[in-house]
Design a protein around this motif. Structure first.
Motif, mmCIF file in Angstrom:
data_model
loop_
_atom_site.group_PDB
_atom_site.id
_atom_site.type_symbol
_atom_site.label_atom_id
_atom_site.label_comp_id
_atom_site.label_asym_id
_atom_site.label_seq_id
_atom_site.Cartn_x
_atom_site.Cartn_y
_atom_site.Cartn_z
ATOM 1 N N LYS A 1 166.267 20.641 -30.749
ATOM 2 C CA LYS A 1 165.197 21.231 -31.978
ATOM 3 C C LYS A 1 166.767 20.457 -33.322
ATOM 4 N N ASN B 1 160.729 27.575 -35.551
ATOM 5 C CA ASN B 1 161.481 27.588 -34.557
ATOM 6 C C ASN B 1 162.985 28.336 -34.081
ATOM 7 N N ALA C 1 157.986 15.742 -35.965
ATOM 8 C CA ALA C 1 157.214 16.950 -34.424
ATOM 9 C C ALA C 1 158.533 17.770 -34.153
ATOM 10 N N LYS D 1 158.021 20.656 -31.184
ATOM 11 C CA LYS D 1 157.124 22.115 -30.506
ATOM 12 C C LYS D 1 157.512 23.346 -31.129
ATOM 13 N N THR E 1 149.917 29.393 -33.811
ATOM 14 C CA THR E 1 150.809 28.176 -34.214
ATOM 15 C C THR E 1 150.013 27.712 -32.902
ATOM 16 N N VAL E 2 150.036 26.035 -32.926
ATOM 17 C CA VAL E 2 150.014 24.983 -32.352
ATOM 18 C C VAL E 2 151.300 23.824 -32.550
ATOM 19 N N ASP E 3 150.801 22.689 -31.721
ATOM 20 C CA ASP E 3 151.680 21.635 -31.546
ATOM 21 C C ASP E 3 151.710 20.709 -33.186
ATOM 22 N N ARG E 4 152.118 19.999 -33.527
ATOM 23 C CA ARG E 4 152.303 19.409 -34.670
ATOM 24 C C ARG E 4 152.400 17.838 -34.618
#
Length: 347
Positions: A93, A186, A255, A257, A265-268
């Motif tokens: 992170k 996160n 990016a 997760k 929410t979605v991965d970007r």
């Protein structure tokens, strides 16, 4: 307050042969070809007294340096890059050290950070060792601000804090750049410039002070979410007052997760970098970019509640408490921002 999707139209300046800033007439046209061209930037405005936020769609080491230059703060004296090293557990992170190398080299900067309650960062020796394990020593010299002692800096008209505890080495720096990997989904509280300038700038005792709304400093005791947000706003105002006009705030939105379990929410992918001399404007812009990925206004409100975005509202209200001071003294933050673009990145 106006919230029109329009930015100012102006001519560009030049730094190292690159056009800065480059404006476009409307957000829709100016953002075309970027990762956020269809994103709803709720707080974008054409108010001429709103803080400027610079945006580049690129996320790479040179872009970090370029966007700092675009902001245009004159570099004076000793430069500190305020980062958060984290620990091995949270390595995925944390900010990539390689992103910091060009700006650190150009500014001959030192990476600065405060100790924390985490055992990997609880004292200067351990903290530096952790930073080296994560590769930050390859970037620049490292300075733990409270390696020698703490200082208290005053809080004017605070919600809860009358003073804020940070490290004594902060006094040694003349130009300060907050650089964070922006985290919208996160952490329990979103991670951006406001957190880097409060909980993460404070020593362990300063962090306890914020979490407890000034009730205790020797151990962690959480207060209400509202009181913590208000205390963070207090700490940010103290840091800005202590080094008035000497901060730049950079949020890297790469990016990441989502791991919080928020619905929708979605991965970007990489979304870009924003920078400003105003920490609230920088965070507003980054939150608009990340939370603007949903077209559902109710879902966005749910995300904002979940991640304590109210800290920005409390900071804005705190600014209003300074109305008795001259305008140049009372502009802590604004709730909206104007956007400036790196045109050469999108042509």
């Amino acid at each position: 307050m106006l919230k029109r999707r329009q930015v100012l139209l102006a001519a560009g300046a030049s730094i190292s042969g690159l056009p800065f800033p480059a404006f476009a007439q409307t957000a829709g046209s100016s953002l075309k070809g970027t990762p956020i061209e269809n994103t709803k930037l709720t707080h974008l405005t054409d108010l001429r007294d709103a803080p400027f936020v610079f945006y580049t769609p690129k996320v790479d080491p040179q872009a970090v340096l370029d966007i700092f230059k675009a902001v245009g703060l004159p570099v004076q004296g000793k430069v500190g890059l305020k980062v958060v090293f984290g620990n091995n557990r949270d390595r995925a992170k944390m900010i990539d050290p390689d992103l910091l190398k060009p700006i650190a080299d150009e500014l001959r900067a030192t990476l600065i950070e405060s100790n924390y309650m985490d055992s990997a960062r609880s004292d200067a020796t351990t903290h530096i060792s952790t930073a080296k394990e994560l590769g930050y020593d390859r970037v620049a010299p490292i300075d733990i601000l409270d390696a020698d002692k703490e200082i208290v800096i005053p809080v004017r008209n605070g919600y809860h804090l009358k003073e804020f505890i940070t490290g004594s080495h902060l006094a040694n720096y003349d130009t300060l750049v907050s650089i964070v990997r922006f985290k919208g989904h996160n952490l329990q509280r979103y991670g951006g410039s406001m957190k880097n300038l409060s909980i993460c700038l404070g020593t362990a005792r300063g962090a306890c002070q914020i979490h407890s709304a000034a009730e205790v400093t020797d151990y962690y005791r959480p207060s209400s979410s509202k009181e913590t947000s208000e205390s963070m706003a207090d700490a940010v105002s103290a840091a800005l007052d202590y080094k008035k006009g000497r901060w730049v705030f950079i949020n890297i939105i790469d990016a990441l997760k989502p791991i919080d379990g928020c619905s929708g929410t979605v991965d970007r992918p990489d979304l870009g970098i924003v920078a400003s001399t105003d920490p609230v404007a920088a965070d507003r812009a980054a939150l608009d970019i990340v939370y603007g990925l949903t077209s559902d206004p109710e879902l966005r409100k749910e995300w904002e509640r979940e991640h304590s975005v109210d800290v920005l509202d409390y900071a804005e209200k705190k600014r209003a408490r300074f109305q008795e001071l001259p305008p140049t003294e009372n502009r802590l933050i604004k709730a909206v921002f104007c956007l400036k673009l790196r045109r050469h990145d999108i042509e």
